[in-house]
Scaffold this motif. Structure first.
Motif, PDB file in Angstrom:
ATOM      1  N   ARG A 271       0.836  -1.286  -0.029  1.00 18.72           N
ATOM      2  CA  ARG A 271      -0.040  -0.002  -0.029  1.00 18.72           C
ATOM      3  C   ARG A 271       0.759   1.274  -0.073  1.00 18.72           C
ATOM      4  NH1 ARG A 271       0.185  -2.366   4.718  1.00 18.72           N
ATOM      5  NH2 ARG A 271       0.515  -1.387   6.624  1.00 18.72           N
ATOM      6  N   ASN A 272       2.021   1.185   0.506  1.00 23.80           N
ATOM      7  CA  ASN A 272       2.926   2.420   0.696  1.00 23.80           C
ATOM      8  C   ASN A 272       3.315   2.918  -0.791  1.00 23.80           C
ATOM      9  OD1 ASN A 272       2.813   2.398   3.362  1.00 23.80           O
ATOM     10  ND2 ASN A 272       4.297   1.210   3.710  1.00 23.80           N
ATOM     11  N   LEU A 273       3.325   1.980  -1.728  1.00 27.16           N
ATOM     12  CA  LEU A 273       3.531   2.369  -3.191  1.00 27.16           C
ATOM     13  C   LEU A 273       2.563   3.184  -3.829  1.00 27.16           C
ATOM     14  CD1 LEU A 273       5.482  -0.968  -4.162  1.00 27.16           C
ATOM     15  CD2 LEU A 273       6.518   1.418  -3.705  1.00 27.16           C
ATOM     16  N   MET A 274       1.504   3.363  -3.455  1.00 28.06           N
ATOM     17  CA  MET A 274       0.329   4.174  -3.916  1.00 28.06           C
ATOM     18  C   MET A 274      -0.161   3.928  -5.415  1.00 28.06           C
ATOM     19  SD  MET A 274      -0.366   6.064  -1.650  1.00 28.06           S
ATOM     20  CE  MET A 274       0.374   6.521   0.145  1.00 28.06           C
ATOM     21  N   ALA A 275      -0.290   2.373  -5.678  1.00 22.72           N
ATOM     22  CA  ALA A 275      -0.106   1.936  -7.017  1.00 22.72           C
ATOM     23  C   ALA A 275      -1.597   2.156  -7.517  1.00 22.72           C
ATOM     24  CB  ALA A 275       0.018   0.576  -7.076  1.00 22.72           C
ATOM     25  N   PRO A 276      -2.445   2.020  -6.647  1.00 21.24           N
ATOM     26  CA  PRO A 276      -3.969   2.407  -7.249  1.00 21.24           C
ATOM     27  C   PRO A 276      -4.232   3.815  -7.946  1.00 21.24           C
ATOM     28  CG  PRO A 276      -4.239   1.377  -4.962  1.00 21.24           C
ATOM     29  CD  PRO A 276      -2.671   1.633  -5.187  1.00 21.24           C
ATOM     30  N   TYR A 277      -3.563   4.920  -7.393  1.00 21.84           N
ATOM     31  CA  TYR A 277      -3.512   6.064  -7.926  1.00 21.84           C
ATOM     32  C   TYR A 277      -2.800   6.055  -9.251  1.00 21.84           C
ATOM     33  CZ  TYR A 277      -4.825   7.891  -3.350  1.00 21.84           C
ATOM     34  OH  TYR A 277      -5.533   8.188  -2.114  1.00 21.84           O
ATOM     35  N   PHE A 278      -1.679   5.246  -9.065  1.00 25.98           N
ATOM     36  CA  PHE A 278      -0.659   5.248 -10.633  1.00 25.98           C
ATOM     37  C   PHE A 278      -1.526   4.392 -11.657  1.00 25.98           C
ATOM     38  CE2 PHE A 278       2.375   2.602 -12.953  1.00 25.98           C
ATOM     39  CZ  PHE A 278       2.968   3.636 -13.310  1.00 25.98           C
ATOM     40  N   MET A 279      -2.331   3.620 -11.284  1.00 22.61           N
ATOM     41  CA  MET A 279      -3.090   2.847 -12.231  1.00 22.61           C
ATOM     42  C   MET A 279      -4.071   3.658 -12.879  1.00 22.61           C
ATOM     43  SD  MET A 279      -3.277  -1.202 -10.958  1.00 22.61           S
ATOM     44  CE  MET A 279      -3.806  -1.732 -12.723  1.00 22.61           C
ATOM     45  N   HIS A 280      -5.062   4.101 -11.954  1.00 18.73           N
ATOM     46  CA  HIS A 280      -6.001   4.951 -12.536  1.00 18.73           C
ATOM     47  C   HIS A 280      -5.620   6.067 -13.515  1.00 18.73           C
ATOM     48  CE1 HIS A 280      -9.754   3.110 -10.821  1.00 18.73           C
ATOM     49  NE2 HIS A 280      -9.268   3.090  -9.678  1.00 18.73           N
ATOM     50  N   TRP A 281      -4.487   6.470 -13.278  1.00 21.49           N
ATOM     51  CA  TRP A 281      -4.073   7.693 -14.162  1.00 21.49           C
ATOM     52  C   TRP A 281      -3.572   6.985 -15.193  1.00 21.49           C
ATOM     53  CZ3 TRP A 281      -4.200  12.039 -16.047  1.00 21.49           C
ATOM     54  CH2 TRP A 281      -3.132  12.680 -16.906  1.00 21.49           C
ATOM     55  N   ASN A 282      -2.951   5.940 -15.317  1.00 24.01           N
ATOM     56  CA  ASN A 282      -2.435   5.295 -16.551  1.00 24.01           C
ATOM     57  C   ASN A 282      -3.364   4.528 -17.281  1.00 24.01           C
ATOM     58  OD1 ASN A 282       0.794   5.282 -16.952  1.00 24.01           O
ATOM     59  ND2 ASN A 282       0.481   5.159 -14.748  1.00 24.01           N
ATOM     60  N   GLN A 283      -4.487   4.236 -16.801  1.00 22.97           N
ATOM     61  CA  GLN A 283      -5.800   3.754 -17.235  1.00 22.97           C
ATOM     62  C   GLN A 283      -6.478   4.854 -18.010  1.00 22.97           C
ATOM     63  OE1 GLN A 283      -6.073  -0.029 -14.029  1.00 22.97           O
ATOM     64  NE2 GLN A 283      -7.516   1.762 -13.769  1.00 22.97           N
ATOM     65  N   MET A 284      -6.537   5.860 -17.482  1.00 21.17           N
ATOM     66  CA  MET A 284      -7.059   7.049 -18.093  1.00 21.17           C
ATOM     67  C   MET A 284      -6.415   7.269 -19.545  1.00 21.17           C
ATOM     68  SD  MET A 284      -8.082   9.822 -15.273  1.00 21.17           S
ATOM     69  CE  MET A 284      -8.998   9.181 -13.845  1.00 21.17           C
ATOM     70  N   LEU A 285      -5.117   7.255 -19.516  1.00 20.34           N
ATOM     71  CA  LEU A 285      -4.266   7.570 -20.649  1.00 20.34           C
ATOM     72  C   LEU A 285      -4.628   6.344 -21.705  1.00 20.34           C
ATOM     73  CD1 LEU A 285      -0.915   8.818 -19.083  1.00 20.34           C
ATOM     74  CD2 LEU A 285      -3.133  10.217 -19.787  1.00 20.34           C
ATOM     75  N   PHE A 286      -4.332   5.327 -21.326  1.00 17.60           N
ATOM     76  CA  PHE A 286      -4.606   4.241 -22.126  1.00 17.60           C
ATOM     77  C   PHE A 286      -6.304   4.163 -22.934  1.00 17.60           C
ATOM     78  CE2 PHE A 286      -6.075  -0.183 -23.614  1.00 17.60           C
ATOM     79  CZ  PHE A 286      -5.019  -0.553 -23.887  1.00 17.60           C
ATOM     80  N   ALA A 287      -7.094   4.622 -21.999  1.00 24.71           N
ATOM     81  CA  ALA A 287      -8.502   4.462 -22.486  1.00 24.71           C
ATOM     82  C   ALA A 287      -8.643   5.850 -23.593  1.00 24.71           C
ATOM     83  CB  ALA A 287      -9.371   4.920 -21.591  1.00 24.71           C
ATOM     84  N   LYS A 288      -7.946   6.826 -23.178  1.00 25.09           N
ATOM     85  CA  LYS A 288      -8.009   8.000 -23.915  1.00 25.09           C
ATOM     86  C   LYS A 288      -7.088   7.831 -25.234  1.00 25.09           C
ATOM     87  CE  LYS A 288      -6.279  12.656 -24.311  1.00 25.09           C
ATOM     88  NZ  LYS A 288      -7.534  13.522 -24.750  1.00 25.09           N
ATOM     89  N   ASN A 289      -5.869   7.315 -25.299  1.00 22.93           N
ATOM     90  CA  ASN A 289      -4.717   7.240 -26.439  1.00 22.93           C
ATOM     91  C   ASN A 289      -4.895   5.982 -27.133  1.00 22.93           C
ATOM     92  OD1 ASN A 289      -3.981  10.020 -25.753  1.00 22.93           O
ATOM     93  ND2 ASN A 289      -2.510   8.728 -24.181  1.00 22.93           N
ATOM     94  N   LYS A 290      -5.352   4.742 -26.530  1.00 20.49           N
ATOM     95  CA  LYS A 290      -5.286   3.585 -27.295  1.00 20.49           C
ATOM     96  C   LYS A 290      -6.619   3.255 -27.634  1.00 20.49           C
ATOM     97  CE  LYS A 290      -0.707   2.848 -26.565  1.00 20.49           C
ATOM     98  NZ  LYS A 290       0.119   2.967 -27.783  1.00 20.49           N
ATOM     99  N   MET A 291      -7.699   3.618 -26.916  1.00 18.12           N
ATOM    100  CA  MET A 291      -8.961   3.149 -27.338  1.00 18.12           C
ATOM    101  C   MET A 291      -9.888   4.327 -27.731  1.00 18.12           C
ATOM    102  SD  MET A 291      -8.559   0.051 -26.428  1.00 18.12           S
ATOM    103  CE  MET A 291     -10.158  -0.795 -26.321  1.00 18.12           C
ATOM    104  N   GLY A 292      -9.505   5.158 -27.813  1.00 23.19           N
ATOM    105  CA  GLY A 292     -10.461   6.531 -28.357  1.00 23.19           C
ATOM    106  C   GLY A 292     -11.496   6.899 -27.594  1.00 23.19           C
ATOM    107  N   CYS A 293     -11.228   6.646 -26.172  1.00 23.44           N
ATOM    108  CA  CYS A 293     -12.586   6.947 -25.330  1.00 23.44           C
ATOM    109  C   CYS A 293     -12.513   8.541 -24.862  1.00 23.44           C
ATOM    110  CB  CYS A 293     -12.392   6.079 -23.873  1.00 23.44           C
ATOM    111  SG  CYS A 293     -12.456   4.323 -24.178  1.00 23.44           S
TER     112      CYS A 293
END
Length: 370
Positions: A293-315
């Protein structure tokens, strides 16, 4: 005007209507296939007006209907985040189309021994003055989230990042990146990837005290994912309303299901399942190893998922899929730290076909507090 009801079998036509009218993936052709793989009987119903020549006209309504079992050999019908009405209909057209649907549901219920049909709309349906059946009741337990939180992915990446509500959220994203947390988006999903996700989901469910689906559920979920290639487009700096319908031909009409991971020094520490339908990305399931939990991965994941959705999937829309201060205070606080727009869906209701049995099951649920 006469109306007819049909059971379409064209995936493209079915999903195209949904996307043109800003519907949920829970009404998609693939979600119906998934329900069938789970052993449930489904119906895909479309209502259209008949023309003077007797030919079917333009579809006014579509509904994916799922049969769910109850005790004592009884069942109920369920329309998840539906039905979907054609945009721009008059109140009279809506009422007529819904009336035709209800008559068909009553026929199905009689054959299947279904006590009621639970409608859980994605959008408001308008007035509900059905001639038959007369009983419209509020259900005791909601299945889909009543509220959600969505992020607009149309602005530039820089604008989206700056718009994140909490400074802590932005800090945690950078912190995880600086600590070497990796974001992984596998091209293909196999047994290995599903096993990793399932193990993380089990850890989360055990820690947080909620039930998890068995692994076969997730195997079946990924088996209905569309194989069509997503668009690799960037759409930045354009303002506009959040919608799933505009220019849908650019984005394909199939449901795509993706699995994402966060990894650190060889350890998989978080995983999320997303459903992509039209221009909307929905965070459906997740798992997290609390030891990291100290690595803050959930925040990091949501940000990168937003970028994937936007740039790779055209969302254009990123849907966190459910917030509730009373049921999930911690998760809700976490999601709200990203900002965005909160949406409350229309109330669900039961169309009752058998009043006696309905009262009995309602009483039983109250006793069992289900």
């Amino acid at each position: 005007m006469n109306f007819s009801i049909t059971q379409p079998n064209s995936q493209t036509r079915w999903n195209s209507f949904l996307l043109q009218n800003n519907a949920s993936f829970l009404q998609s052709f693939e979600w119906g296939e998934f329900q069938e793989k789970l052993g449930r009987k489904i119906w895909r119903l479309a209502v259209d007006p008949s023309t003077n020549s007797g030919q079917a006209g333009e579809v006014l309504l579509q509904a994916l209907v799922v049969k769910k079992t109850l005790a004592l050999g009884k069942s109920y019908l369920y329309i998840p985040f539906g039905p979907c009405l054609k945009s721009g209909l008059t109140d009279e057209q809506k009422e007529q189309a819904l009336e035709v649907l209800v008559v068909e549901l009553k026929k199905i219920a009689k054959v299947q021994g279904s006590i009621y049909c639970y409608l859980e709309p994605f959008k408001a349906l308008g007035s509900l003055n059905f001639k038959e059946p007369s009983a419209l009741k509020l259900p005791q337990k909601r299945i889909q989230p009543q509220q959600t939180l969505v992020i607009n992915l149309i602005p530039t990446e820089e604008q989206i990042f700056k718009s994140l509500k909490s400074k802590t959220t932005r800090y945690n994203i950078r912190f995880a990146q600086n600590k070497g947390v990796e974001f992984i988006a596998p091209e293909t999903i196999g047994e290995k990837e599903i096993d990793i996700f399932y193990n993380l989901a089990q850890k989360s469910s055990q820690r947080d005290g909620f039930a998890n689906y068995d692994k076969d559920y997730f195997n079946k979920l990924f088996s209905v994912s569309s194989q069509e290639s997503p668009p690799h487009t960037k759409r930045e700096g354009v303002s506009g309303e959040l919608t799933n319908s505009d220019d849908n031909s650019r984005y394909g009409v199939g449901v795509k299901i993706k699995l994402f991971f966060a990894k650190h020094e060889g350890n998989y520490i978080a995983a999320n399942i997303f459903v992509f339908f039209g221009k909307t990305a929905v965070h459906l399931f997740g798992g997290f190893d609390h030891n990291f939990r100290n690595l803050m991965a959930p925040y990091f994941m949501h940000w990168n998922q937003m970028l994937f959705a936007k740039n790779k999937m055209g969302c254009a829309i990123y849907d966190f899929w459910g917030i509730d201060e009373k049921k999930w205070p911690g998760v809700t606080h976490f999601k709200r730290s990203f900002g965005g727009k909160e949406i409350e869906y229309s109330k669900g209701f039961d169309i009752v076909f058998d009043t006696t049995w309905y009262k009995l099951f309602k009483l039983a649920r109250k006793i069992l507090k289900r």
